[in-house]
Scaffold this motif. Structure first.
Motif, PDB file in Angstrom:
ATOM      1  N   GLU A 280      -1.827 -36.708   0.422  1.00  0.00           N
ATOM      2  CA  GLU A 280      -1.385 -37.245  -1.166  1.00  0.00           C
ATOM      3  C   GLU A 280      -2.570 -37.435  -2.101  1.00  0.00           C
ATOM      4  O   GLU A 280      -3.654 -37.467  -1.620  1.00  0.00           O
ATOM      5  CB  GLU A 280      -0.987 -38.776  -1.207  1.00  0.00           C
ATOM      6  N   GLU A 281      -2.394 -36.687  -3.191  1.00  0.00           N
ATOM      7  CA  GLU A 281      -3.683 -36.638  -4.177  1.00  0.00           C
ATOM      8  C   GLU A 281      -3.223 -37.930  -5.233  1.00  0.00           C
ATOM      9  O   GLU A 281      -2.019 -37.761  -5.642  1.00  0.00           O
ATOM     10  CB  GLU A 281      -3.694 -35.335  -4.927  1.00  0.00           C
ATOM     11  N   ARG A 282      -4.143 -38.212  -5.774  1.00  0.00           N
ATOM     12  CA  ARG A 282      -3.981 -39.470  -6.474  1.00  0.00           C
ATOM     13  C   ARG A 282      -5.219 -39.021  -7.816  1.00  0.00           C
ATOM     14  O   ARG A 282      -6.415 -38.784  -7.612  1.00  0.00           O
ATOM     15  CB  ARG A 282      -3.955 -40.824  -6.201  1.00  0.00           C
TER      16      ARG A 282
ATOM     17  N   TYR B 215      -6.923 -25.929   0.075  1.00  0.00           N
ATOM     18  CA  TYR B 215      -5.631 -26.564  -0.482  1.00  0.00           C
ATOM     19  C   TYR B 215      -5.731 -27.727  -1.129  1.00  0.00           C
ATOM     20  O   TYR B 215      -4.861 -28.067  -2.016  1.00  0.00           O
ATOM     21  CB  TYR B 215      -4.564 -26.328   0.312  1.00  0.00           C
ATOM     22  N   ARG B 216      -6.616 -28.328  -1.213  1.00  0.00           N
ATOM     23  CA  ARG B 216      -6.831 -29.838  -1.677  1.00  0.00           C
ATOM     24  C   ARG B 216      -8.469 -29.863  -2.242  1.00  0.00           C
ATOM     25  O   ARG B 216      -9.204 -29.245  -1.905  1.00  0.00           O
ATOM     26  CB  ARG B 216      -6.660 -30.860  -0.711  1.00  0.00           C
ATOM     27  N   GLY B 217      -8.887 -30.947  -3.126  1.00  0.00           N
ATOM     28  CA  GLY B 217     -10.062 -31.200  -3.367  1.00  0.00           C
ATOM     29  C   GLY B 217     -10.601 -32.027  -2.603  1.00  0.00           C
ATOM     30  O   GLY B 217     -10.357 -32.129  -1.411  1.00  0.00           O
TER      31      GLY B 217
ATOM     32  N   ASN C  41      -8.226 -37.890  -2.513  1.00  0.00           N
ATOM     33  CA  ASN C  41      -7.319 -36.971  -1.785  1.00  0.00           C
ATOM     34  C   ASN C  41      -7.117 -37.529  -0.337  1.00  0.00           C
ATOM     35  O   ASN C  41      -8.308 -37.706   0.387  1.00  0.00           O
ATOM     36  CB  ASN C  41      -7.943 -35.547  -1.609  1.00  0.00           C
ATOM     37  N   ASP C  42      -5.891 -37.681   0.325  1.00  0.00           N
ATOM     38  CA  ASP C  42      -5.828 -38.306   1.586  1.00  0.00           C
ATOM     39  C   ASP C  42      -5.058 -37.233   2.434  1.00  0.00           C
ATOM     40  O   ASP C  42      -3.817 -37.176   1.982  1.00  0.00           O
ATOM     41  CB  ASP C  42      -5.358 -39.717   1.811  1.00  0.00           C
ATOM     42  N   ASP C  43      -5.495 -36.742   3.295  1.00  0.00           N
ATOM     43  CA  ASP C  43      -4.481 -35.396   3.930  1.00  0.00           C
ATOM     44  C   ASP C  43      -4.747 -35.377   5.254  1.00  0.00           C
ATOM     45  O   ASP C  43      -5.814 -35.962   5.874  1.00  0.00           O
ATOM     46  CB  ASP C  43      -4.812 -34.177   3.363  1.00  0.00           C
ATOM     47  N   GLU C  44      -3.897 -34.984   6.138  1.00  0.00           N
ATOM     48  CA  GLU C  44      -3.967 -34.801   7.631  1.00  0.00           C
ATOM     49  C   GLU C  44      -3.450 -33.651   7.928  1.00  0.00           C
ATOM     50  O   GLU C  44      -2.555 -32.992   7.636  1.00  0.00           O
ATOM     51  CB  GLU C  44      -3.094 -35.905   8.435  1.00  0.00           C
TER      52      GLU C  44
ATOM     53  N   ALA D  61       2.574 -36.326  -3.481  1.00  0.00           N
ATOM     54  CA  ALA D  61       2.433 -36.203  -2.063  1.00  0.00           C
ATOM     55  C   ALA D  61       2.906 -34.885  -1.367  1.00  0.00           C
ATOM     56  O   ALA D  61       3.824 -34.255  -2.058  1.00  0.00           O
ATOM     57  CB  ALA D  61       3.210 -37.444  -1.314  1.00  0.00           C
ATOM     58  N   THR D  62       2.596 -34.512  -0.362  1.00  0.00           N
ATOM     59  CA  THR D  62       3.083 -33.249   0.236  1.00  0.00           C
ATOM     60  C   THR D  62       3.083 -33.323   1.649  1.00  0.00           C
ATOM     61  O   THR D  62       2.401 -34.131   2.396  1.00  0.00           O
ATOM     62  CB  THR D  62       2.226 -31.921   0.044  1.00  0.00           C
TER      63      THR D  62
END
Length: 74
Positions: A56-58, A28-30, A43-46, A70-71
């Motif tokens: 959050e993707e930037r 679901y993210r790069g 991409n910073d996710d937890e 941000a999600t």
């Protein structure tokens, strides 16, 4: 959120490229970070899809922030 540095459809094509490089464990993210020419994807996710996922993707163009998304899962 879009920032003034955005170049129309170019950043959309770039983020599609980044998302194609997604990890099989987190489709679901790069990737954490990827660069192609002047564009950088971060991409910073937890968490996981089943857990309380947030991230959050930037996108940067020549080191200037162009887009941030941000999600948070409830």
């Amino acid at each position: 959120m879009l920032f003034p540095a955005c170049h129309g459809n170019k950043q959309i094509l770039f983020i599609r490229e980044a998302l194609r490089l997604a990890d099989v464990q987190a489709p679901y993210r790069g990737p954490r970070q990827w660069q192609n020419g002047p564009y950088t994807y971060q991409n910073d996710d937890e968490g996981t899809w089943e857990e309380r996922f947030c991230g959050e993707e930037r996108i940067f163009i020549a080191e200037e922030k162009c887009m941030s998304y941000a999600t948070a899962a409830v």
